[in-house]
Design a protein around this motif. Structure first.
Motif, short mmCIF file in Angstrom:
data_model
loop_
_atom_site.label_atom_id
_atom_site.label_comp_id
_atom_site.label_asym_id
_atom_site.label_seq_id
_atom_site.Cartn_x
_atom_site.Cartn_y
_atom_site.Cartn_z
N TYR A 176 1.24 -1.67 0.13
CA TYR A 176 -0.39 0.37 -0.03
C TYR A 176 1.23 1.31 0.09
CZ TYR A 176 -3.63 -4.23 1.73
OH TYR A 176 -3.20 -4.72 2.55
N ARG A 203 -5.68 4.48 0.11
CA ARG A 203 -6.62 5.21 -1.42
C ARG A 203 -7.09 6.73 -1.26
NH1 ARG A 203 -11.42 0.28 -2.29
NH2 ARG A 203 -9.93 -0.96 -0.72
N ALA A 252 -9.85 -1.57 -6.10
CA ALA A 252 -10.49 -2.49 -5.30
C ALA A 252 -9.53 -4.01 -5.00
CB ALA A 252 -11.80 -1.91 -5.14
N LEU A 253 -10.24 -3.84 -6.42
CA LEU A 253 -9.55 -5.45 -6.85
C LEU A 253 -7.82 -6.05 -6.16
CD1 LEU A 253 -10.34 -8.67 -8.29
CD2 LEU A 253 -9.77 -7.28 -9.87
N ASP A 275 -6.13 -4.01 -4.34
CA ASP A 275 -6.34 -4.04 -2.42
C ASP A 275 -6.73 -5.22 -2.24
OD1 ASP A 275 -5.40 -1.65 -3.01
OD2 ASP A 275 -6.52 -0.15 -2.49
N GLY A 276 -8.14 -5.76 -2.65
CA GLY A 276 -9.07 -6.56 -1.98
C GLY A 276 -7.73 -7.67 -1.65
N VAL A 277 -7.04 -7.94 -3.03
CA VAL A 277 -6.20 -9.44 -3.08
C VAL A 277 -4.49 -9.02 -2.01
CG1 VAL A 277 -4.16 -10.10 -4.53
CG2 VAL A 277 -6.40 -9.94 -5.45
N ASP A 335 -5.71 -7.31 0.97
CA ASP A 335 -6.08 -7.26 2.13
C ASP A 335 -5.95 -9.07 2.42
OD1 ASP A 335 -5.71 -4.43 2.16
OD2 ASP A 335 -8.77 -5.09 1.59
N ALA A 336 -6.33 -10.15 1.38
CA ALA A 336 -6.69 -11.38 2.24
C ALA A 336 -5.27 -11.82 2.22
CB ALA A 336 -7.76 -12.26 0.47
N GLN A 375 -8.67 -17.19 3.01
CA GLN A 375 -7.94 -15.59 2.46
C GLN A 375 -6.63 -16.23 1.07
OE1 GLN A 375 -9.06 -13.02 3.68
NE2 GLN A 375 -9.82 -14.08 5.23
N LYS A 387 -9.52 -15.90 -2.25
CA LYS A 387 -9.55 -14.64 -2.37
C LYS A 387 -8.71 -14.18 -3.12
CE LYS A 387 -11.58 -13.52 1.92
NZ LYS A 387 -12.91 -13.69 1.33
N GLY A 445 -8.40 -13.75 -6.85
CA GLY A 445 -8.27 -12.17 -7.16
C GLY A 445 -7.56 -12.57 -8.45
#
Ligand code: GSF
Length: 204
Positions: A11, A64, A95-96, A98-100, A102-103, A129, A132, A136
């Motif tokens: 991030y 973000r 979002a996709l 960051d979602g990858v 985050d998991a 996780q 995901k 993802g």
């Protein structure tokens, strides 16, 4: 401006790449948010990096919010479309990605965080996780298809997000062998890595 972060956080890498692409000056201050003596909570009550300090005590988080703000500071290399479906499309890619991450982060913490005992680690949670992460990345490959970039005809925040996610997954979860499964993602990542903004921020 001062960016608080670490050299391994994907991030934080996203923010550093945006700063470089937009040619914005910013001091980088390294902080280990996992150390007992960290002072990150003085700037971000959530105790996370990246955190961007604007004035003495005026701080922005999370990545973000920070990159959206940075994109408004200069017309150089616009990374997020101004409005409408195109803007939503780029934010979806972010979002996709960051979602990858985050998991992937939850999975890694479950497996390795030293303050958690062996009995507290859940294989079911890690598998959830991991799924995901895998799905993802497959969605990224499907969305990219044969296009040169994720959104539109030039690099946007979509590609930066995807690049940061793929780079970190290779770094922390090398068992996720996306390079052998998705040639289009390899093509994109290797192209991004030819940019100094990516090459200079590779996690190591
Ligand atoms: C995630 C930041 C984050 O989890 C963002 O800025 O986009 N949605 C946020 N940062 C991690 C470092 S890393 O895993 O990249 C962090 O600071 N974790 C400390 C903690 O206590 O969770």
């Amino acid at each position: 401006m001062k960016l608080i972060g670490s050299l391994t956080s994907p991030y934080v890498r996203k923010v550093r790449i945006v700063l470089a692409e937009k040619r914005l000056d910013c001091q980088f201050v390294q902080e280990d948010v996992w150390a007992d003596e960290t002072t990150i909570a003085l700037s971000n009550p959530l105790g996370k990096v990246p955190c961007l300090i604007l004035e003495e005590s005026d701080a922005l988080y999370d990545s973000r919010v920070i990159v959206e703000y940075l994109d408004t500071l200069s017309p150089v290399g616009k990374l997020i479309p101004a409005s409408g479906r195109e803007r939503a499309g780029v934010k979806m890619w972010e979002a996709l990605a960051d979602g990858v991450l985050d998991a992937g982060v939850l999975w890694r913490l479950e497996a390795t965080w030293p303050k958690r005992s062996e009995g507290e680690r859940s294989a079911t949670w890690m598998a959830r996780q991991r799924k995901k992460v895998e799905e993802g990345i497959a969605a990224m490959a499907k969305g990219l298809g044969e296009k040169p970039f994720c959104s539109g005809i030039s690099m946007t925040l979509s590609d930066i997000g995807v690049g940061c996610a793929l780079g970190w997954i290779s770094f922390r979860h090398p068992e996720i062998d996306w390079r052998n499964r998705f040639q289009n993602l390899v093509r994109l990542y290797d192209k991004l890595m030819r940019r100094p903004s990516f090459a200079d921020t590779q996690p190591a």
